[in-house]
Enzyme design. Structure first.
Site, PDB file in Angstrom:
ATOM      1  N   CYS A 184       0.834  -1.162   0.054  1.00 51.93           N
ATOM      2  CA  CYS A 184      -0.099   0.022   0.027  1.00 51.93           C
ATOM      3  C   CYS A 184       0.797   1.381   0.152  1.00 51.93           C
ATOM      4  O   CYS A 184       0.128   2.509   0.054  1.00 51.93           O
ATOM      5  CB  CYS A 184      -0.925   0.090   1.220  1.00 51.93           C
ATOM      6  SG  CYS A 184      -1.980  -1.342   1.327  1.00 51.93           S
ATOM      7  N   ASP A 194       2.907   2.319   2.455  1.00 55.00           N
ATOM      8  CA  ASP A 194       3.279   2.862   3.738  1.00 55.00           C
ATOM      9  C   ASP A 194       3.342   1.869   4.840  1.00 55.00           C
ATOM     10  O   ASP A 194       2.381   0.962   4.978  1.00 55.00           O
ATOM     11  CB  ASP A 194       2.619   4.203   4.352  1.00 55.00           C
ATOM     12  CG  ASP A 194       1.137   4.371   3.647  1.00 55.00           C
ATOM     13  OD1 ASP A 194       0.607   3.332   3.630  1.00 55.00           O
ATOM     14  OD2 ASP A 194       0.810   5.393   3.189  1.00 55.00           O
ATOM     15  N   CYS A 239       5.331   8.044   2.240  1.00 56.03           N
ATOM     16  CA  CYS A 239       5.618   9.415   1.505  1.00 56.03           C
ATOM     17  C   CYS A 239       5.880  10.601   2.617  1.00 56.03           C
ATOM     18  O   CYS A 239       5.795  10.162   3.977  1.00 56.03           O
ATOM     19  CB  CYS A 239       4.261   9.861   1.033  1.00 56.03           C
ATOM     20  SG  CYS A 239       2.881  10.113   1.789  1.00 56.03           S
ATOM     21  N   CYS A 293      -2.569   8.718   6.024  1.00 55.08           N
ATOM     22  CA  CYS A 293      -1.038   8.686   6.730  1.00 55.08           C
ATOM     23  C   CYS A 293      -1.451   8.968   8.050  1.00 55.08           C
ATOM     24  O   CYS A 293      -0.700   8.312   9.031  1.00 55.08           O
ATOM     25  CB  CYS A 293      -0.347   9.818   6.101  1.00 55.08           C
ATOM     26  SG  CYS A 293       0.003   9.700   4.662  1.00 55.08           S
TER      27      CYS A 293
END
Ligand SMILES: Cc1ncc(COP(=O)(O)O)c(C=O)c1O
Lengths: 147, 405
Positions: A37, A39, A63, A106
């Site tokens: 995915c 992360d 990221c 995130c």
């Protein structure tokens, strides 16, 4: 996409990067996300017997927003007791970092990482209790045998 | 010359306008501003003359005549016109189209729309290098097939398709052949007659021309017919109405002239720079993988995966270098590149991919700077990466039960 100032700051100067000994009974490790995915966060918390987070370390594959989210939560959880730490939500994180909608996941991951680390620590505490009990029992039986 | 930052290495997305192109364009904004469709005065005649001259030059680059060039707003429009226009015009003849999975969205989404309108589309698979097997094209052709659309070179991994072999098949079977020639145009030779191409999409801005102008090559012998997508004043032999963008067309032609004059030398020079970049990076970093095809590749393309480092995170770190990534994070969709997936790159590695695009103005100094910069930042991010740490400890990342989110 332009990044927010706070994301850039955490990204360029990430706080509390590192590794704690995951076999230490006082260290809870949360490993969340998936490489597929894009992360993966690993958050490690050293929690004392009073349930206070003494130390927090992270490593993150992801990221800039993912790295910033994890860096931020290491700052936030330090010194908090596990109850308060467990109450940090993704909205708190997203608001602080001014994450755009596509980056909300995130902050969700960072929240999950805190919860996973605390859960791991709790599991270890139960293990410690069990160990103490078995140890006490074996000491008792030893004492009986000697007697 | 001191190095100027940031460095542009995203030539597949667009390219800087060549100053010589700008110079050729300028008069057509000012004194020669006429409408090429104005038949009654010298302003119009001048504009028309410039357009017709440009047509011949642009056609010349691909072995076509000027009469076979239909100007458009760019390759997106050209792809739409070629595919939908042919499908609509030849509907009586058949309802089947063949394309492949790594095409540009302008091709794939045009096909998708046609599917919703009742056409059938075959999406051919590609091999690990991104190449279509011409035998697969031949096998997929039925008596209902009207069009095969296969790109010249891929915009992500630079893979060059066996266009000549496919063209021989489509010609033999009497099926139209459309080629999205955008990425290879002006960089490596492309000839519509030698490859039996019937329709070809071209755009100026990937070859140091201006943005917003392109063309569709439409074969005259044997004649290819299209249904128009844009109706109006009947410009471009009725295939694409709308007042022509004369300065942009003049610039497009100038870009073609420049490309033709320097193609052989430039391909070699840019190819060497690309090889220097790859050699420098792979020598100094471990776990770097090439995505796509080493042998059949555009000279300016390098698509690399830096394992354990997420692509967008890396791009943020190398902010002095403009590149792009196949990572999900760069798109709104959160899906990693469908092109990388089609060539069998797993999702995890797709997230770590960076596309370097080199071109006319790329210098050796820039390449050396990029090598140093990328090496430094990849190392920094790997120190931040739990995956790198786990891999170093000998943990097989595939053995872990990751929670998809
Ligand atoms: C292969 C390919 N086809 C089509 C296009 C679209 O071209 P344009 O930007 O001229 O619409 C591009 C550029 O993004 C491309 O790389």
């Amino acid at each position: 996409m332009a990044y927010g100032e706070k994301v850039l700051d955490h990204y360029e100067h990430p706080r509390n990067v590192g590794t704690l000994d995951k076999s230490d009974p006082n260290v809870g490790t949360g490993l969340v996300g998936a490489p597929a995915c894009g992360d993966v966060m690993r958050l490690q918390l050293r929690i004392d017997d009073d349930g206070i987070v003494q130390e927090a370390k992270f490593k993150t594959f992801g990221c800039g927003s993912a790295i910033a989210s994890s860096s931020l939560v290491t700052e936030w959880v330090k010194g908090k007791n596990i109850e308060a730490a467990g109450q940090i939500t993704n909205t708190d994180i997203a608001r602080e970092l001014a994450l755009p909608p596509v980056k909300i996941h995130c902050s969700v991951l960072a929240e999950d990482a805190i919860k996973a680390a605390i859960a791991d620590w709790k599991k270890k505490q139960l293990g410690k209790l069990d160990e103490k009990q078995t140890q006490a029992q074996s000491e008792q039986s030893l004492a009986e045998a000697v007697r | 010359m001191p190095l100027k930052l940031p460095i542009y290495m995203d030539y597949h997305a667009t390219s800087p306008l060549d100053p010589r192109v700008l110079e050729a364009m300028l008069p057509y904004f000012t004194e020669a501003f006429g409408n090429a469709a104005s038949r009654s005065h010298v302003f119009g005649w001048k504009a028309e003359e410039a357009v017709e001259r440009s047509r011949e030059i642009i056609g010349g680059l691909i072995g076509a005549s000027g009469k076979e060039i239909v100007f458009t707003s760019g390759a997106t429009e050209s792809d739409n016109l070629a595919i939908k226009g042919a499908a609509q015009f030849y509907r009586e003849k058949g309802d089947h189209i063949i394309t492949e999975r790594t095409e540009h969205k302008a091709v794939l989404d045009s096909c998708k729309r046609l599917e919703r309108e009742g056409f059938r589309v075959t999406y051919l698979n590609v091999d690990k290098e991104g190449r279509v097997d011409p035998a697969d094209v031949e096998r997929a052709i039925t008596d209902k097939t009207i069009l095969v659309s296969i790109m010249f070179a891929n915009n992500e991994i630079g893979t060059i398709q066996p266009i000549r072999e496919i063209g021989a098949i489509t010609r033999k079977r009497g099926v139209l052949f459309h080629v999205d020639a955008v990425q290879g145009l002006g960089k490596i030779p492309f000839n519509v007659d030698e490859c039996n191409v019937d329709l070809a999409s071209l755009t100026a801005h990937k070859m140091s021309g201006p943005k917003g102008v392109g063309a569709l090559y439409v074969r005259r012998r044997p004649r290819v017919r299209l249904a128009a997508m844009i109706d109006g004043g009947g410009h471009e032999r009725g295939m694409r109405s709308g007042t022509l963008n004369v300065p942009a067309i003049v610039g497009f032609a100038r870009a073609c002239e420049l490309a033709q004059a320097s193609m052989v030398g430039e391909a070699a020079r840019v190819g060497q720079l690309r090889d220097r970049l790859e050699a420098g990076l792979t020598k100094r970093l471990d776990h770097v993988f090439l995505n796509g095809c080493k042998a059949h590749r555009l000279p300016g393309n390098s698509n690399l995966s830096f394992a354990f480092v997420e692509g967008e995170g890396l791009m943020m770190a190398i902010k002095d270098v403009a590149v792009s990534s196949g990572s999900a994070c760069t798109s709104a969709s959160l899906e990693p590149s469908y092109v990388l997936r089609a060539v069998g790159v797993d999702e995890e590695m797709a997230h770590t991919s960076i596309r370097f695009g080199l071109g006319r103005f790329t210098t050796e100094e820039e390449v050396d700077y990029v090598i140093d910069h990328v090496v430094e930042k990849v190392n920094r991010l790997r120190e931040l990466s739990p995956l790198y740490e786990m891999a170093k400890e000998g943990i097989d990342l595939k053995s872990i039960q990751w929670a998809a989110h």
